[in-house]
Design an enzyme around this catalytic site. Structure first.
Site, mmCIF file in Angstrom:
data_model
loop_
_atom_site.group_PDB
_atom_site.id
_atom_site.type_symbol
_atom_site.label_atom_id
_atom_site.label_comp_id
_atom_site.label_asym_id
_atom_site.label_seq_id
_atom_site.Cartn_x
_atom_site.Cartn_y
_atom_site.Cartn_z
ATOM 1 N N TYR A 154 0.847 -1.207 0.000
ATOM 2 C CA TYR A 154 0.000 0.000 0.000
ATOM 3 C C TYR A 154 0.885 1.262 0.000
ATOM 4 C CZ TYR A 154 -4.453 2.431 0.564
ATOM 5 O OH TYR A 154 -5.568 3.232 0.366
ATOM 6 N N LYS A 161 -3.610 8.253 3.382
ATOM 7 C CA LYS A 161 -4.937 7.979 3.950
ATOM 8 C C LYS A 161 -4.970 8.315 5.450
ATOM 9 C CE LYS A 161 -7.152 6.295 0.313
ATOM 10 N NZ LYS A 161 -8.088 7.160 -0.434
HETATM 11 P P1 NAD Z 1 -11.436 4.335 -9.318
HETATM 12 O O1 NAD Z 1 -10.238 4.250 -10.203
HETATM 13 O O2 NAD Z 1 -12.706 3.855 -9.854
HETATM 14 O O3 NAD Z 1 -11.646 5.818 -8.781
HETATM 15 C C1 NAD Z 1 -10.547 6.671 -8.509
HETATM 16 C C2 NAD Z 1 -10.979 8.043 -8.967
HETATM 17 O O4 NAD Z 1 -9.983 9.024 -8.641
HETATM 18 C C3 NAD Z 1 -11.178 8.096 -10.495
HETATM 19 O O5 NAD Z 1 -12.486 8.529 -10.800
HETATM 20 C C4 NAD Z 1 -10.181 9.153 -10.925
HETATM 21 O O6 NAD Z 1 -10.635 9.947 -12.000
HETATM 22 C C5 NAD Z 1 -10.067 9.992 -9.656
HETATM 23 N N1 NAD Z 1 -8.909 10.885 -9.681
HETATM 24 C C6 NAD Z 1 -7.595 10.550 -9.723
HETATM 25 N N2 NAD Z 1 -6.859 11.681 -9.821
HETATM 26 C C7 NAD Z 1 -7.728 12.729 -9.804
HETATM 27 C C8 NAD Z 1 -7.589 14.124 -9.900
HETATM 28 N N3 NAD Z 1 -6.388 14.719 -10.042
HETATM 29 N N4 NAD Z 1 -8.694 14.901 -9.882
HETATM 30 C C9 NAD Z 1 -9.933 14.350 -9.767
HETATM 31 N N5 NAD Z 1 -10.131 13.012 -9.696
HETATM 32 C C10 NAD Z 1 -9.041 12.213 -9.722
HETATM 33 O O7 NAD Z 1 -11.026 3.529 -7.979
HETATM 34 P P2 NAD Z 1 -11.772 3.361 -6.580
HETATM 35 O O8 NAD Z 1 -11.164 2.143 -5.983
HETATM 36 O O9 NAD Z 1 -13.221 3.461 -6.744
HETATM 37 O O10 NAD Z 1 -11.216 4.594 -5.733
HETATM 38 C C11 NAD Z 1 -12.050 5.529 -5.098
HETATM 39 C C12 NAD Z 1 -11.530 5.837 -3.704
HETATM 40 O O11 NAD Z 1 -11.710 4.688 -2.879
HETATM 41 C C13 NAD Z 1 -10.049 6.177 -3.613
HETATM 42 O O12 NAD Z 1 -9.875 7.194 -2.647
HETATM 43 C C14 NAD Z 1 -9.433 4.885 -3.116
HETATM 44 O O13 NAD Z 1 -8.208 5.092 -2.438
HETATM 45 C C15 NAD Z 1 -10.525 4.458 -2.156
HETATM 46 N N6 NAD Z 1 -10.520 3.050 -1.751
HETATM 47 C C16 NAD Z 1 -10.434 2.050 -2.678
HETATM 48 C C17 NAD Z 1 -10.427 0.727 -2.256
HETATM 49 C C18 NAD Z 1 -10.312 -0.404 -3.251
HETATM 50 O O14 NAD Z 1 -9.982 -1.523 -2.845
HETATM 51 N N7 NAD Z 1 -10.593 -0.185 -4.520
HETATM 52 C C19 NAD Z 1 -10.544 0.416 -0.880
HETATM 53 C C20 NAD Z 1 -10.670 1.446 0.034
HETATM 54 C C21 NAD Z 1 -10.655 2.768 -0.396
#
Ligand code: NAD
Length: 253
Positions: A154, A161
């Site tokens: 990570y 985070k």
């Molecule tokens: P995802 O790729 O679908 O979404 C990530 C989003 O971040 C995308 O829409 C992307 O356009 C946006 N992004 C990146 N850089 C950006 C910028 N400069 N300006 C505006 N938007 C920007 O992936 P996800 O897994 O749905 O991620 C969403 C959130 O959930 C993130 O914060 C991620 O860390 C968190 N998260 C994900 C998981 C997992 O296992 N997938 C678990 C816990 C938390």
């Protein structure tokens, strides 16, 4: 859960697999009207496809690292709606080299960029949302267990985070007099575009599955249900907490 009459902003849909898409679907089903954003021209068709199913009246570009784009989103919401009830910040980014390196090898530039896009942008959104939340509101951001414990691979996202979760606590105190509630949702691991940037993510999914009670991997709709509670009046007793939408993964030693 009733969100009828409420208006929300969703930042973080990349495609239909995004956690933000799962949340938006549940918000809309509960009666909310939603504004959604897309990162850039490449992402626009995928986000528009989701926005169509949500009947979103506002669909705008928003790269939080491009000066003025976030401000333009809030200006449009102010003009069209005059108010905002909740927002979901569901974005994260780190340069691939820095994300895949051990933390000790993360560059200063990569660390700063990851912190800016993934953490400080939530503060900027809160500041812009505040004048539109004169009747109170809900600010939500997406986090992961890697903020609490060192999760293999990570890397830089761990401290990023952790800063985001600490920001939720400080914002919650600052904004309580305005009846604006602030929540971090610690989601279980989900296979998404962003997740594929983490080295050996499939192995992490296996690990999470085996350490989760009932070996259940959460879905984006299940995360969306928790987010819907936090966006609703029922969520108003909570603020400043990290709410685990992870099927119990974090309680197992
Ligand atoms: P995802 O790729 O679908 O979404 C990530 C989003 O971040 C995308 O829409 C992307 O356009 C946006 N992004 C990146 N850089 C950006 C910028 N400069 N300006 C505006 N938007 C920007 O992936 P996800 O897994 O749905 O991620 C969403 C959130 O959930 C993130 O914060 C991620 O860390 C968190 N998260 C994900 C998981 C997992 O296992 N997938 C678990 C816990 C938390």
């Amino acid at each position: 859960m009733d969100l009828s009459g409420k208006r929300g902003l969703i930042v973080g849909i990349a495609n239909e697999h995004s956690i933000a898409a799962g949340c938006a679907t549940l918000f809309q089903a509960a009666g909310a009207q939603l504004a959604v954003t897309y990162l850039n021209d490449k992402a626009e068709p995928y986000v528009r496809a989701v926005a169509e199913t949500l009947h979103s009246p506002i669909v705008l570009p928003c790269d939080v690292s491009v000066p003025g784009q976030l401000e333009a989103v809030f200006a449009r919401i102010a003009q069209d709606w005059g108010r905002l009830d909740f927002l979901l910040h569901s974005i994260a980014f780190a340069p691939a080299g820095d994300l895949r390196a051990n933390l000790i090898d993360c560059s200063a530039e990569g660390f700063a960029l990851a912190m800016d896009v993934s953490s400080h942008s939530f503060l900027r959104m809160a500041r812009l949302a505040l004048p539109l939340m004169s009747n109170g509101g809900s600010l939500m951001t997406m986090t992961f267990y890697g903020a609490d414990r060192a999760v293999e691979h990570y890397n830089v996202m761990g401290p990023v985070k952790a800063a985001l979760e600490a920001s939720v606590r400080y914002l919650a105190v600052d904004l309580a007099p305005r009846r604006v509630h602030v929540h971090a949702i610690s989601a279980g691991a989900v296979k998404t575009r962003a997740a594929s940037g983490i080295n050996h993510f499939d192995a992490l999914l296996d690990e999470v599955r085996s350490h989760t009670p009932a070996q259940h991997l959460v879905t984006i709709e299940e995360i969306g249900r928790i987010a819907t509670v936090l966006a609703s009046d029922a969520g108003m007793t909570l603020t400043g907490s990290v709410v685990y939408a992870d099927a119990g993964f974090h309680i197992v030693a």
